[in-house]
Scaffold this active site. Structure first.
Site, short mmCIF file in Angstrom:
data_model
loop_
_atom_site.label_atom_id
_atom_site.label_comp_id
_atom_site.label_asym_id
_atom_site.label_seq_id
_atom_site.Cartn_x
_atom_site.Cartn_y
_atom_site.Cartn_z
CD GLU A 35 -2.95 -0.71 2.43
OE1 GLU A 35 -3.71 -1.68 2.57
OE2 GLU A 35 -2.71 0.14 3.32
CB SER A 50 18.20 -7.55 -9.55
OG SER A 50 18.20 -6.48 -8.65
CG HIS A 99 7.06 -10.08 -11.14
ND1 HIS A 99 7.86 -11.13 -10.74
CD2 HIS A 99 7.91 -9.06 -11.42
CE1 HIS A 99 9.13 -10.76 -10.79
NE2 HIS A 99 9.19 -9.51 -11.21
CB SER A 100 7.12 -6.38 -8.71
OG SER A 100 7.06 -5.72 -9.98
#
Lengths: 404, 474
Positions: B151, B237, B366-367
């Site tokens: 959020e 990453s 996913h993101s």
């Protein structure tokens, strides 16, 4: 440069016993319980001692390379000393470090009982065991990654690429992890690996085995690159690279492994960030490294006969450049010739040209000349291959033009 | 090497008896250093090839492998087996290709049924009430942490976030089965493991905001946590790069003979990367104590597993590398806990790698840069979010034991929510890292070229302060 020099000086001798406090080994700072025991020598190529280590070094062997004679660098004044070949010098350095620090280990293809494809690790597996001198399957990205993981948990791996060109397969691990993890983890994890192997153009090895990887790697932040060229600096750089807390890539050359030289019996290491003065002179600064050093010295003989006095510097440290030594030379001679084996585009010479132009523009009487290989894959045919490498005759011509 | 193996068994007697490198490389890569003796055939008995103990000590592997062929080979009546490099193989006269995959899929281990009732025939030991409650409250904390931080990204307070929605059981239960000495090499969806180990909500928030208290010194994207004191290696990453690194960590632990293993997590998508294959192979050869934990959640951004591989999931790949593998219901807390605990014991006691494939579903996107409703059915997502939710399933089991109730639930959620909101507020207020932190830690000590670049940047900032972010401390 003083700060890095001190960093190396801080890697003092560790207790030589093979047992160690395993609880402290992982994720404790300092990484290993260092005791200041024993002495070691750090030799500057111009014979001066750096302020950073003057308190710690107990003996200093001056590096007598300042001889005007055009012999390849004589590296010691001590009367004793032993003669060996360059690959043996690398092995000696590696073996001494493995004796000194039980965390040093070697991994790569055929490094174990086969002794390495250039025999640099010969005899180490029977002495230190199969685990410390590890034969890996053929997966460069994998065993490079493995070395990085092992380094983060306290070991000091020496990763061998059978040929530097194969390390292109490990580029992801080298760039994204080896060079970066110390930074992105906020300093929590260090990666003291040494990545080494033979590169450069050999005798008809074909394009894929004649790569100059220093061109590709030079941009990676977080790594250091050095190139050895004599048995003396090979051993010294190997030892310094292993002791360094940074990841270091040590470039050897396929054709230099059988060079013979007498090196000191006493322990010594070479500074990773320093260039080596091969031949002082007045008329022109010739910057080179690795195998090209010998082409330059051959050309220097001819030049001396013609009445020129070239100053030859083996830059040794490819990342970062030793702009201190180079700068002093430029200020003296005002002319620069760079002789390299890299290709014209994007090689070490290209970066060095830019760096010198930026920093020493005012001292140059003529534009920098850079002799490099052409932008072609190295052909197999012997004659064609020879044309891609800078030859002494070209060096002589370039100096003559530069000094007009 | 003019030896025709078809015509003459006597050729096999041509043997080099000197001790030396262990086994022939059929494709000799070292042609450029080939001296005359390398080009002679060296044929060895491969009965000794599979000896594992060679790695444990300082013994020479070569002597165990370079034994001459036994004389029994003369026996022409026994045609069933031959000592090829790599071991004996039985022959067959029928031409038959193996199936592309086994007809029966590898079964999936579970202890709780769909409603969270313990299946009668399961063989697991019961866990204690304390552990059971801690598992549950950690899963709730993880779920809330994900919701609230997500959020916060939507509100623009942080730049990026990715959730582990639907994978809470994998995160928490696997972490609980490990010891604090086990080194974790995560992908990026395993922050629950870090939470279990003791990373505080404030520490999470600091990393997300990249402030001065972040251990990563503001250098990485959100979610890229790392903590050397909790043995959790910083997230990087690129996918699957941590897999061979985990082998290196295991190698290090093996050298020290520690009672610990390396554990690396990755997703179904990462199993396609080269590093996965090379890493598993290396671990098997090295006999390294590492657990490879695959979170097969069905999706790699928008790529479903049917477009990712054609094998029977990832568990089937383990055998190809010589690694014992298990498939487990990733939404079943007790099953994951049990499997990881067993795997850990196997890895450390037997000094070998283990592969675990946990089947689950990625409930979230996913993101925050992804909207998964674009490529998958909302009904599918809803089903996994509600009916198959690992938290509610496990809650049923905990409550049926009388260890949890609604009151504790609302108390827990209220408290966590407050702590999270507070952590975000505090993290937002803490200053960003100093300019010097741009240049430190690139190397162990700052070299002169970076010092020069720092000087240059500082001067520029002083001359043109209006062009740089305000409040940026030099």
């Amino acid at each position: 440069m003083a700060s890095i020099f001190q960093g190396i000086g801080a890697a003092t001798a560790i207790s030589s016993s093979t047992s160690f406090d395993s609880k402290k080994l992982i994720f404790s700072a300092p990484r290993f319980h260092l005791e200041k025991k024993g002495s070691f020598l750090v030799v500057r190529s111009d014979g001066k001692m750096s302020n950073g280590i003057s308190g710690r070094a107990e003996k200093l062997v001056t590096n007598a390379v300042a001889a005007k004679a055009d012999a390849p660098a004589a590296s010691t004044t001590s009367k004793s000393g032993h003669e060996l070949l360059l690959f043996e010098a690398l092995r000696e350095g590696l073996e001494e470090e493995m004796d000194r620090d039980p965390r040093v280990c070697v991994m790569g293809e055929d490094v174990g009982h086969y002794g390495g494809s250039y025999k640099v690790t010969k005899g180490l597996a029977p002495k230190f065991g199969d685990l410390r001198v590890l034969d890996t399957p053929i997966a460069e990205n994998s065993f490079t990654g493995m070395g990085i993981g092992a380094a983060m948990t306290g070991l000091r791996p020496v990763i061998e690429g059978m040929n530097m060109g194969f390390l292109l397969l490990a580029f992801n691990q080298i760039s994204n992890n080896c060079g970066m993890l110390h930074y992105t983890s906020g300093g929590q994890f260090t990666i003291p690996v040494v990545i080494r192997g033979p590169g450069g153009v050999g005798r008809q090895l074909g394009a894929e085995h004649s790569q100059r990887l220093e061109s590709y790697f030079q941009s990676i932040p977080g790594i250091q690159m050095v190139a050895c060229s004599t048995p003396y600096n090979a051993k010294g750089l190997m030892k310094a690279a292993i002791r360094s807390e940074n990841p270091v890539i040590l470039f050897e050359h396929v054709l230099l492994y059988n060079l013979k030289e007498k090196i000191p019996d006493e322990e010594y290491i070479c500074n990773l960030e320093e260039a080596e003065m091969v031949r002082p002179g007045e008329h022109v600064t010739i910057l080179t490294y690795s195998r090209m050093r010998y082409h330059v010295m051959q050309a220097a003989k001819t030049l001396v006969n013609k009445g020129y006095d070239p100053e030859v510097i083996d830059i040794r440290s490819l990342k970062p450049f030793d702009l201190h030594t180079i700068g002093n030379s430029v200020k003296k001679t005002h002319r620069v010739l760079i002789v390299e084996e890299c290709m014209r585009t994007g090689g070490i010479g290209a970066s060095l040209t830019a760096a010198i132009n930026e920093n020493f523009q005012d001292y140059l009487d003529a534009p920098i000349v850079c002799l490099s290989s052409q932008d072609v894959p190295t052909p197999y045919a012997g004659t064609l291959e020879e044309y891609t490498i800078v030859q002494p005759a070209q060096i002589v011509t370039a100096v003559e033009q530069l000094c007009q | 090497m003019a030896v025709c193996l078809k015509t003459s068994r006597t050729a096999l007697h041509y043997v080099r008896t000197r001790p030396g490198p262990a086994f022939t490389h059929l494709l000799n890569r070292t042609f450029f250093s080939c001296s005359s003796h390398h080009c002679n055939p060296r044929i060895i008995s491969t009965n000794e090839y599979r000896v594992h103990s060679s790695f444990l000590g300082l013994g020479s592997r070569a002597s165990q492998h370079s034994k001459a062929l036994k004389v029994e080979d003369h026996d022409h009546s026994e045609n069933e087996e031959w000592d090829f490099p790599g071991g004996k193989v039985p022959f067959t006269t029928k031409i038959k290709f193996t199936d592309d995959s086994s007809k029966d899929r590898i079964p999936c281990y579970r202890i709780l049924d769909n409603c969270g009732q313990q299946i009668r025939s399961s063989t697991s030991e019961m866990i204690s009430k304390e552990l059971a409650v801690k598992l549950y409250s950690s899963m709730v904390t993880l779920q809330m942490l994900d919701t609230i931080f997500n959020e916060a990204q939507r509100q623009g307070r942080i730049s990026f976030y990715l959730t582990s929605n639907g994978e809470e059981a994998i995160n928490i239960a696997s972490a609980a089965a490990l010891s604090n000495d086990d080194v974790i090499l995560p992908q990026y969806r395993e922050h629950g493991v870090l939470l279990w180990r003791g990373f505080s909500l404030q520490e999470f928030a600091n990393q997300l905001f990249g402030n001065r208290s972040d251990y990563g010194k503001g250098r990485q994207m959100p979610i890229h946590y790392g903590s050397n004191k909790l043995n959790y290696i910083t997230v990087s990453s690129p996918l699957a790069t941590q897999i061979p690194q985990a082998v290196g960590v295991a190698y290090s632990l093996k050298m020290e003979k520690r009672d610990a293993c390396a554990v690396t997590y990755f997703g179904d998508g990462s199993s396609s990367e080269g590093d996965f294959h090379a890493g598993l192979n290396l671990a098997a050869v090295l006999e390294a104590p590492v657990i490879f934990f695959c979170r097969n959640n069905g999706w790699a951004i928008s790529t479903p597993v049917t477009d990712q591989f054609r094998s029977d999931g990832i568990a089937a790949k383990g055998q190809a590398y010589g690694i014992p593998s298990i498939r487990v219901d990733g939404n079943d807390v007790l099953a994951v806990y049990d499997a990881v605990r067993e795997a850990r014991e196997m890895a450390i006691k037997e000094q070998r790698p283990v592969l675990i494939e946990a089947l689950t579903y990625r409930v979230g996107h996913h993101s925050t840069s992804d909207d998964s409703t674009k490529y998958r059915a909302i009904e599918e997502i809803e089903q996994w979010k509600t009916a198959r939710n690992p938290i509610s399933r496990y809650r049923n089991w905990v409550e049926s034991n009388g260890w949890w109730n609604e009151e504790q639930e609302s108390e827990l959620r209220g408290s966590i929510r407050k702590q999270l909101m507070n952590a975000i507020q505090v993290a937002e207020q803490i200053e960003k890292p100093l300019l010097a932190d741009l240049f430190t830690d690139v190397y162990h000590e700052m070299p002169s070229n970076l010092q020069e670049q720092e000087r240059s940047l500082t001067e520029t900032m002083k001359k043109h302060p209006q062009d740089f972010p305000s409040g940026f401390a030099v």
